[in-house]
Design a protein around this motif. Structure first.
Motif, PDB file in Angstrom:
ATOM      1  N   SER A   1       0.837  -1.196   0.000  1.00  0.00           N
ATOM      2  CA  SER A   1       0.000   0.000   0.000  1.00  0.00           C
ATOM      3  C   SER A   1       0.872   1.247   0.000  1.00  0.00           C
ATOM      4  O   SER A   1       2.057   1.198   0.344  1.00  0.00           O
ATOM      5  CB  SER A   1      -0.873   0.022   1.257  1.00  0.00           C
ATOM      6  OG  SER A   1      -1.663  -1.130   1.319  1.00  0.00           O
TER       7      SER A   1
ATOM      8  N   PRO B   1       2.286   4.585   1.547  1.00  0.00           N
ATOM      9  CA  PRO B   1       2.594   4.865   2.946  1.00  0.00           C
ATOM     10  C   PRO B   1       1.575   5.816   3.573  1.00  0.00           C
ATOM     11  O   PRO B   1       1.062   6.724   2.902  1.00  0.00           O
ATOM     12  CB  PRO B   1       3.978   5.506   2.894  1.00  0.00           C
ATOM     13  CG  PRO B   1       4.139   5.995   1.502  1.00  0.00           C
ATOM     14  CD  PRO B   1       3.293   5.122   0.636  1.00  0.00           C
ATOM     15  N   ASP B   2       1.292   5.576   4.868  1.00  0.00           N
ATOM     16  CA  ASP B   2       0.437   6.526   5.581  1.00  0.00           C
ATOM     17  C   ASP B   2       1.289   7.724   5.981  1.00  0.00           C
ATOM     18  O   ASP B   2       2.493   7.776   5.703  1.00  0.00           O
ATOM     19  CB  ASP B   2      -0.241   5.858   6.786  1.00  0.00           C
ATOM     20  CG  ASP B   2       0.736   5.334   7.832  1.00  0.00           C
ATOM     21  OD1 ASP B   2       1.871   5.843   7.918  1.00  0.00           O
ATOM     22  OD2 ASP B   2       0.359   4.409   8.584  1.00  0.00           O
ATOM     23  N   ALA B   3       0.692   8.703   6.639  1.00  0.00           N
ATOM     24  CA  ALA B   3       1.388   9.948   6.970  1.00  0.00           C
ATOM     25  C   ALA B   3       2.619   9.699   7.840  1.00  0.00           C
ATOM     26  O   ALA B   3       3.677  10.308   7.628  1.00  0.00           O
ATOM     27  CB  ALA B   3       0.433  10.914   7.654  1.00  0.00           C
ATOM     28  N   ARG B   4       2.505   8.797   8.807  1.00  0.00           N
ATOM     29  CA  ARG B   4       3.639   8.502   9.694  1.00  0.00           C
ATOM     30  C   ARG B   4       4.775   7.859   8.925  1.00  0.00           C
ATOM     31  O   ARG B   4       5.937   8.243   9.061  1.00  0.00           O
ATOM     32  CB  ARG B   4       3.172   7.582  10.834  1.00  0.00           C
ATOM     33  CG  ARG B   4       4.246   7.250  11.858  1.00  0.00           C
ATOM     34  CD  ARG B   4       3.789   6.190  12.847  1.00  0.00           C
ATOM     35  NE  ARG B   4       3.343   4.948  12.230  1.00  0.00           N
ATOM     36  CZ  ARG B   4       4.143   4.026  11.687  1.00  0.00           C
ATOM     37  NH1 ARG B   4       5.440   4.200  11.660  1.00  0.00           N
ATOM     38  NH2 ARG B   4       3.645   2.921  11.167  1.00  0.00           N
ATOM     39  N   GLN B   5       4.439   6.882   8.072  1.00  0.00           N
ATOM     40  CA  GLN B   5       5.460   6.217   7.263  1.00  0.00           C
ATOM     41  C   GLN B   5       6.092   7.197   6.275  1.00  0.00           C
ATOM     42  O   GLN B   5       7.305   7.169   6.054  1.00  0.00           O
ATOM     43  CB  GLN B   5       4.841   5.039   6.503  1.00  0.00           C
ATOM     44  CG  GLN B   5       4.389   3.912   7.394  1.00  0.00           C
ATOM     45  CD  GLN B   5       3.473   2.929   6.664  1.00  0.00           C
ATOM     46  OE1 GLN B   5       2.747   3.297   5.746  1.00  0.00           O
ATOM     47  NE2 GLN B   5       3.516   1.673   7.095  1.00  0.00           N
TER      48      GLN B   5
ATOM     49  N   GLY C   1       0.716  14.961   6.294  1.00  0.00           N
ATOM     50  CA  GLY C   1      -0.215  14.038   5.643  1.00  0.00           C
ATOM     51  C   GLY C   1      -0.944  14.595   4.444  1.00  0.00           C
ATOM     52  O   GLY C   1      -1.101  13.915   3.436  1.00  0.00           O
ATOM     53  N   GLU C   2      -1.389  15.827   4.512  1.00  0.00           N
ATOM     54  CA  GLU C   2      -2.128  16.399   3.386  1.00  0.00           C
ATOM     55  C   GLU C   2      -1.234  16.559   2.155  1.00  0.00           C
ATOM     56  O   GLU C   2      -1.710  16.578   1.031  1.00  0.00           O
ATOM     57  CB  GLU C   2      -2.757  17.736   3.765  1.00  0.00           C
ATOM     58  CG  GLU C   2      -1.752  18.847   4.020  1.00  0.00           C
ATOM     59  CD  GLU C   2      -2.416  20.152   4.408  1.00  0.00           C
ATOM     60  OE1 GLU C   2      -2.972  20.832   3.517  1.00  0.00           O
ATOM     61  OE2 GLU C   2      -2.377  20.472   5.606  1.00  0.00           O
TER      62      GLU C   2
ATOM     63  N   THR D   1       1.507  14.460   1.591  1.00  0.00           N
ATOM     64  CA  THR D   1       2.054  13.156   1.202  1.00  0.00           C
ATOM     65  C   THR D   1       0.984  12.193   0.694  1.00  0.00           C
ATOM     66  O   THR D   1       1.319  11.166   0.114  1.00  0.00           O
ATOM     67  CB  THR D   1       2.791  12.494   2.382  1.00  0.00           C
ATOM     68  OG1 THR D   1       1.863  12.254   3.449  1.00  0.00           O
ATOM     69  CG2 THR D   1       3.932  13.361   2.869  1.00  0.00           C
ATOM     70  N   LEU D   2      -0.271  12.530   0.893  1.00  0.00           N
ATOM     71  CA  LEU D   2      -1.385  11.655   0.509  1.00  0.00           C
ATOM     72  C   LEU D   2      -1.299  11.279  -0.971  1.00  0.00           C
ATOM     73  O   LEU D   2      -1.189  12.143  -1.844  1.00  0.00           O
ATOM     74  CB  LEU D   2      -2.711  12.353   0.790  1.00  0.00           C
ATOM     75  CG  LEU D   2      -3.970  11.526   0.554  1.00  0.00           C
ATOM     76  CD1 LEU D   2      -4.020  10.369   1.553  1.00  0.00           C
ATOM     77  CD2 LEU D   2      -5.203  12.393   0.680  1.00  0.00           C
TER      78      LEU D   2
ATOM     79  N   HIS E   1       6.426   5.501  -2.027  1.00  0.00           N
ATOM     80  CA  HIS E   1       7.742   5.622  -1.387  1.00  0.00           C
ATOM     81  C   HIS E   1       8.732   6.311  -2.327  1.00  0.00           C
ATOM     82  O   HIS E   1       9.464   7.211  -1.922  1.00  0.00           O
ATOM     83  CB  HIS E   1       8.280   4.243  -0.990  1.00  0.00           C
ATOM     84  CG  HIS E   1       7.610   3.662   0.200  1.00  0.00           C
ATOM     85  ND1 HIS E   1       6.417   2.992   0.122  1.00  0.00           N
ATOM     86  CD2 HIS E   1       7.974   3.642   1.505  1.00  0.00           C
ATOM     87  CE1 HIS E   1       6.055   2.587   1.327  1.00  0.00           C
ATOM     88  NE2 HIS E   1       6.982   2.963   2.189  1.00  0.00           N
TER      89      HIS E   1
END
Length: 163
Positions: A87, A89-93, A115-116, A118-119, A123
């Motif tokens: 998947s 990456p989420d915001a933390r990743q 997050g907004e 990197t959404l 990678h």
């Protein structure tokens, strides 16, 4: 296209002779769904790949990678022992990827709440954004990337990759 099947034969001859890991990257170029493919040669290449894979030595590992799983021919999924899906990456990743790539350039710079920006980025796209931010800092003659540098690079990357 005309030589692809014969080159695949050479690769799979090697699979039979040498125990190794064989990676087919950007596999969608070879493995696109035959039903939607009007190019006869492309269908023949995929058919050849399927036959070669069936005959492949169990001593070697054959891996195919793609970012476009949905366009792959369904027969491929039956030929591989495992199908792994990664998947985004989420915001933390995403923050961890950026910070890791920037290394000491990110010292003291907060990567929280990106997050907004990197959404939807992979990678690889996050790494490229981090490298863009790093180049900006170096060209400016600084030794530390700012949050604004990162946000600007991420925004440019999102625009380029997501349209």
């Amino acid at each position: 296209m005309g030589e692809t099947a014969s080159k695949l034969r050479l690769v799979f001859d090697s699979v039979a002779q040498r125990r190794a890991v064989y990676l087919f990257d950007e596999f969608d170029a070879l493995g696109a769904d035959r039903s939607g493919n009007d190019v006869g040669e492309a269908r023949r290449i995929l058919n050849s790949f399927l036959v070669f894979l069936e005959e492949a030595s169990s001593e070697s590992l054959v891996i195919a990678a793609t970012n476009h799983r949905t366009i792959l021919d369904k027969a491929l999924f039956r030929r591989f022992d495992a199908v792994l899906t990664y998947s985004l990456p989420d915001a933390r990743q995403a923050a961890a990827v950026i910070k890791a790539r920037l290394g000491s350039l990110a010292s003291g710079t907060s990567m929280a709440k990106l997050g907004e920006y990197t959404l939807g980025l992979s990678h690889a796209e996050l790494v490229k954004a981090a490298e863009t931010a790093a180049k900006t800092v170096i060209m400016r003659g600084d030794i530390t990337v700012t949050r604004d540098d990162v946000v600007l690079a991420l925004t440019a990357r999102r625009t380029a990759s997501l349209g």
